[in-house]
Scaffold this active site. Structure first.
Site, PDB file in Angstrom:
ATOM      1  N   LYS A 121       0.838  -1.196   0.000  1.00 30.91           N
ATOM      2  CA  LYS A 121       0.000   0.000   0.000  1.00 30.91           C
ATOM      3  C   LYS A 121       0.877   1.252   0.000  1.00 30.91           C
ATOM      4  O   LYS A 121       1.772   1.395   0.834  1.00 30.91           O
ATOM      5  CB  LYS A 121      -0.916   0.021   1.230  1.00 30.91           C
ATOM      6  CG  LYS A 121      -1.850   1.234   1.282  1.00 30.91           C
ATOM      7  CD  LYS A 121      -2.881   1.084   2.404  1.00 30.91           C
ATOM      8  CE  LYS A 121      -2.332   1.433   3.775  1.00 30.91           C
ATOM      9  NZ  LYS A 121      -2.137   2.911   3.933  1.00 30.91           N
ATOM     10  N   ASP A 152      -3.418   4.368  -1.715  1.00 36.45           N
ATOM     11  CA  ASP A 152      -4.337   4.823  -0.668  1.00 36.45           C
ATOM     12  C   ASP A 152      -4.305   6.349  -0.571  1.00 36.45           C
ATOM     13  O   ASP A 152      -3.671   6.919   0.312  1.00 36.45           O
ATOM     14  CB  ASP A 152      -3.935   4.186   0.663  1.00 36.45           C
ATOM     15  CG  ASP A 152      -4.937   4.458   1.774  1.00 36.45           C
ATOM     16  OD1 ASP A 152      -6.086   4.834   1.462  1.00 36.45           O
ATOM     17  OD2 ASP A 152      -4.564   4.295   2.947  1.00 36.45           O
ATOM     18  N   LYS A 200      -7.255   8.343  -0.629  1.00 37.74           N
ATOM     19  CA  LYS A 200      -8.468   8.854   0.020  1.00 37.74           C
ATOM     20  C   LYS A 200      -8.930  10.163  -0.631  1.00 37.74           C
ATOM     21  O   LYS A 200      -9.113  11.184   0.032  1.00 37.74           O
ATOM     22  CB  LYS A 200      -8.248   9.040   1.520  1.00 37.74           C
ATOM     23  CG  LYS A 200      -7.921   7.758   2.270  1.00 37.74           C
ATOM     24  CD  LYS A 200      -7.800   8.003   3.763  1.00 37.74           C
ATOM     25  CE  LYS A 200      -7.493   6.717   4.516  1.00 37.74           C
ATOM     26  NZ  LYS A 200      -6.108   6.238   4.302  1.00 37.74           N
ATOM     27  N   ASP A 256     -13.075  15.492  -3.002  1.00 40.68           N
ATOM     28  CA  ASP A 256     -13.159  16.840  -3.565  1.00 40.68           C
ATOM     29  C   ASP A 256     -14.459  16.899  -4.366  1.00 40.68           C
ATOM     30  O   ASP A 256     -15.256  15.965  -4.326  1.00 40.68           O
ATOM     31  CB  ASP A 256     -11.937  17.116  -4.449  1.00 40.68           C
ATOM     32  CG  ASP A 256     -11.552  18.594  -4.459  1.00 40.68           C
ATOM     33  OD1 ASP A 256     -12.458  19.432  -4.645  1.00 40.68           O
ATOM     34  OD2 ASP A 256     -10.361  18.895  -4.306  1.00 40.68           O
ATOM     35  N   THR A 272     -10.401   4.333  11.088  1.00 41.64           N
ATOM     36  CA  THR A 272     -10.312   3.448  12.247  1.00 41.64           C
ATOM     37  C   THR A 272      -9.847   4.137  13.519  1.00 41.64           C
ATOM     38  O   THR A 272      -9.865   3.524  14.580  1.00 41.64           O
ATOM     39  CB  THR A 272      -9.392   2.248  11.954  1.00 41.64           C
ATOM     40  OG1 THR A 272      -8.146   2.714  11.439  1.00 41.64           O
ATOM     41  CG2 THR A 272     -10.039   1.301  10.969  1.00 41.64           C
ATOM     42  N   ARG A 287       2.537  -1.614  11.457  1.00 42.92           N
ATOM     43  CA  ARG A 287       3.469  -1.442  12.576  1.00 42.92           C
ATOM     44  C   ARG A 287       4.029  -2.748  13.134  1.00 42.92           C
ATOM     45  O   ARG A 287       5.246  -2.850  13.368  1.00 42.92           O
ATOM     46  CB  ARG A 287       2.756  -0.630  13.668  1.00 42.92           C
ATOM     47  CG  ARG A 287       3.689   0.151  14.577  1.00 42.92           C
ATOM     48  CD  ARG A 287       2.875   1.066  15.478  1.00 42.92           C
ATOM     49  NE  ARG A 287       1.974   1.897  14.695  1.00 42.92           N
ATOM     50  CZ  ARG A 287       0.970   2.600  15.211  1.00 42.92           C
ATOM     51  NH1 ARG A 287       0.733   2.554  16.506  1.00 42.92           N
ATOM     52  NH2 ARG A 287       0.206   3.343  14.441  1.00 42.92           N
TER      53      ARG A 287
END
Length: 244
Positions: free
Chosen positions: A36, A64, A66, A69, A119, A216
Site C-alpha cells: 500500500k 491509498d 483517500k 473533492d 479506524t 506497525r
C-alpha cells in the site's frame, strides 16, 4: 480460487524515503499479497514510487490516496490514477453520490474502495461531527449507510473496521470487497493503541475481510519477514477455524 494466507496481507509503505520502502519491499516480497502506497510516500515521491514497487515485486499495488473533492476534480484525478495501473485506490465515502460515481467512471481497471469511517474514529468523533444520536450510539449504522452508497455508485467495495466486516457481508453480500485496517496480531496487542477499532488477523478473516492492512507489527519487528510469516500463520488459523 481461494487466496493463500499471505495474499490477505497488505503492507503499508508508510515511509518518507524511497530507500526505506525499497528495503521493506525486498524483505517482504513473496510474503505479502499487496503493498500500500499512502499519502506521505506518494506526495514525496510521486508516481515513481508505483513503478519502483512494480519493478521490485510481483505483489499487487494499493494506492491509498483517500480522494475527496468536488466530483469533477476527483474524476480527473482518478483518470490519472487509472494510467498508473494500480489494483486498488481509495476515496472518501463521506462525500456525495456524484463524487463516488465520477471516481468509478474514470478509474478504468482500477478497483475503487470507499473509506467508510476511519479506524481512529469512535462514537465521540461521530458525535463531534454533528451526526444524529442514531449514528453516535451505533457508528456501524453510519458505516453501512456509506457502504450502501458506495456500492450503488459502482465501487468495488469499502475500507472498514474488522468490527463491521461481518455485518457488511451479511447486508451487502460477498461481492462487496472489504479491506480492513487497524489490524493487530494477537502477539502485538498493547494498551493505548491509536487505532480505536482494532481486531486480530484471525478474527478479521473469520468475519469475511478480503484483505487486512497490517503495518506497525511487521515494520517495527526485528525481523519483518518473520513477523509477516507469523501474521500469515494467524490468518491460516483463522481460515481453518482453529484460532480463538
Amino acid at each position: 480460487m481461494q487466496k493463500t494466507a499471505k495474499e490477505y496481507i497488505i503492507f503499508p509503505l508508510d515511509f518518507s524515503s524511497m530507500e526505506a520502502a525499497q528495503s521493506h519491499i525486498r524483505q517482504l516480497d513473496g510474503r505479502v499479497g499487496m503493498f500500500k502506497i499512502g499519502l506521505e510516500l506518494f506526495i514525496r515521491q510521486g508516481p515513481a514510487v508505483v513503478e519502483m514497487v512494480r519493478k521490485l515485486s510481483s505483489a499487487g499495488i494499493f494506492l491509498d490516496l483517500k480522494l475527496h473533492d468536488i466530483s469533477a476534480t476527483v474524476g480527473r484525478a482518478m483518470a490519472r490514477v487509472a494510467e498508473l495501473g494500480v489494483d486498488l485506490v481509495t476515496i472518501h465515502g463521506s462525500s456525495s453520490q456524484k463524487m463516488l460515481e465520477s471516481a468509478v467512471e474514470n478509474a478504468g481497471n482500477t478497483k475503487v474502495l470507499a473509506v467508510t469511517l476511519l479506524t481512529d474514529n469512535d462514537a465521540d468523533t461521530v458525535r463531534a461531527q454533528g451526526f444524529k444520536d442514531e449514528y453516535v450510539n451505533a457508528p456501524e449504522k453510519l458505516v453501512l449507510l456509506r457502504a450502501h452508497m458506495a456500492l450503488e455508485a459502482g465501487c468495488a467495495g469499502v475500507v472498514c473496521s474488522g468490527q463491521e466486516t461481518a455485518m457488511l457481508k451479511t447486508q451487502l453480500g460477498r461481492q462487496c470487497l472489504t479491506v480492513t485496517p487497524g489490524i493487530r496480531p494477537q502477539w502485538s496487542l498493547t494498551p493505548g493503541d491509536d487505532q480505536k477499532r482494532v481486531v486480530t488477523p484471525a478474527k478479521a478473516v473469520q468475519a469475511g475481510s478480503d484483505y487486512i492492512v497490517i503495518g506497525r507489527p511487521i515494520r517495527d519487528a526485528e525481523d519483518p519477514a518473520m513477523a509477516a510469516e507469523k501474521v500469515a500463520s494467524e490468518i491460516e488459523a483463522g481460515l481453518s477455524g482453529s484460532a480463538p
